[in-house]
Design a protein around this motif. Structure first.
Motif: not given
Ligand code: SAH
Length: 284
Positions: A79, A75, A83
């Motif tokens: 990221p 993450a 996402d």
């Protein structure tokens, strides 16, 4: 490495150089060192209990801690890609390499949850065959489009990855089989296998100080300090590290190191150093 060490019979070595000189110093003795390890594993059952040295019940705690560690680093490092809105855009296609994969325990329970493709590297043929069976595409626990791609029956010291293929190279409970010089040259070669932003995870047993040589399977358990000296020589930086929790007290401590080729921009995690082989093992 200056600290003294022990072997599985309690014999003391003044330092790692003394031990390596005896174990792999002579002409041809390195192939004996590696050959003994392979013959050891060839006699071990191709089961979770087998690859975990009779400690199959630590599988769940191992996987849970690895999952938390990996999830947070992915993450942080990828990221935007992960996402990204899916409409009209594709998220990052993640690829991992499972080194010393055994029967594919880590790939099946952890890596295939996160990565679209996972390659397996394992020198012992009956383990790799079991991995093929365990990871057959009809396995419904694996998300769609996540698959074990390549199965390489090669030891780490002889492996060179394809350039830029991997987001993560996972090395768990097998690096103790490598002599220091092969440890360093493996990581140096493997770096070219990482994509930009990619990283290594090394998850290993940790000796309290120095090292512990296991004469039966020809592996050494290194201390945290020993590993850090080797990472330095590999040109690798600790991005973050974490202690494994929840294992039985008689086992070596276990640490997870995330390693990058670039210097981290924030302070690394700190953890206590404790004692720690190639799978969970009794302290000797
Ligand atoms: N990583 C797996 C297996 C751990 S058991 C897991 O966590 O479930 C240790 C593994 O290291 C065995 O599969 C053994 O065959 C493998 N191994 C032994 N020597 C090796 C070498 N030189 N290079 C890579 N793997 C090796």
């Amino acid at each position: 490495m200056d600290s003294n060490g022990l072997d599985s019979d309690g014999r003391e070595f003044r330092n790692a150089e003394e031990m390596w000189r005896e174990e792999v110093g002579e002409e041809g003795s390195k192939s004996q060192w590696y050959g003994t390890a392979i013959r050891y594993w060839e006699k071990v059952d191709a089961t979770v209990d087998g690859v975990l040295g009779g400690y199959g019940h630590v599988n769940d705690a191992d996987i849970a801690a690895s999952d938390a560690f990996l999830t947070s680093i992915l993450a942080e490092r990828f990221p935007a890609q992960r996402d990204a809105p899916t409409a009209g855009r594709t998220s990052r296609h993640l690829v991992a390499l499972d080194c010393g994969s055994g029967i594919g325990r880590v790939t099946k329970n952890l890596l295939l949850r996160h990565f679209n493709e996972v390659d397996l590297l394992e020198p012992v043929p009956h383990f790799l065959e079991a991995a093929r069976v365990n990871l057959a595409p009809e396995d419904l626990t694996v998300p769609e489009m996540h698959r074990a791609a390549n199965f390489y029956c090669v030891p780490l010291q002889d492996f060179t990855p394809d350039a830029g293929r991997y987001d993560v190279i996972w090395v768990q409970w097998c690096i103790g089989h490598l002599a220091d010089d092969d440890f360093i040259s493996f990581f140096k070669r493997a770096k070219i296998g990482l994509k930009p932003g990619g990283f290594f995870v090394l998850k290993e047993n940790i000796a309290r100080t120095g090292f512990v040589l296991d004469k039966e399977d020809k592996s050494i358990t290194r201390s945290d300090q020993y590993f850090k000296e080797l990472f330095n020589q590999c040109g690798l930086y600790i991005y973050t590290m974490k202690d494994q929790k929840g294992f039985p007290d008689e086992l070596f401590a276990v640490k997870m190191y995330a390693l990058t080729t670039e210097m981290p921009r924030r302070p690394t995690g700190k953890s206590k150093s404790k004692r720690l082989s190639n799978r969970p093992a009794i302290i000797q």
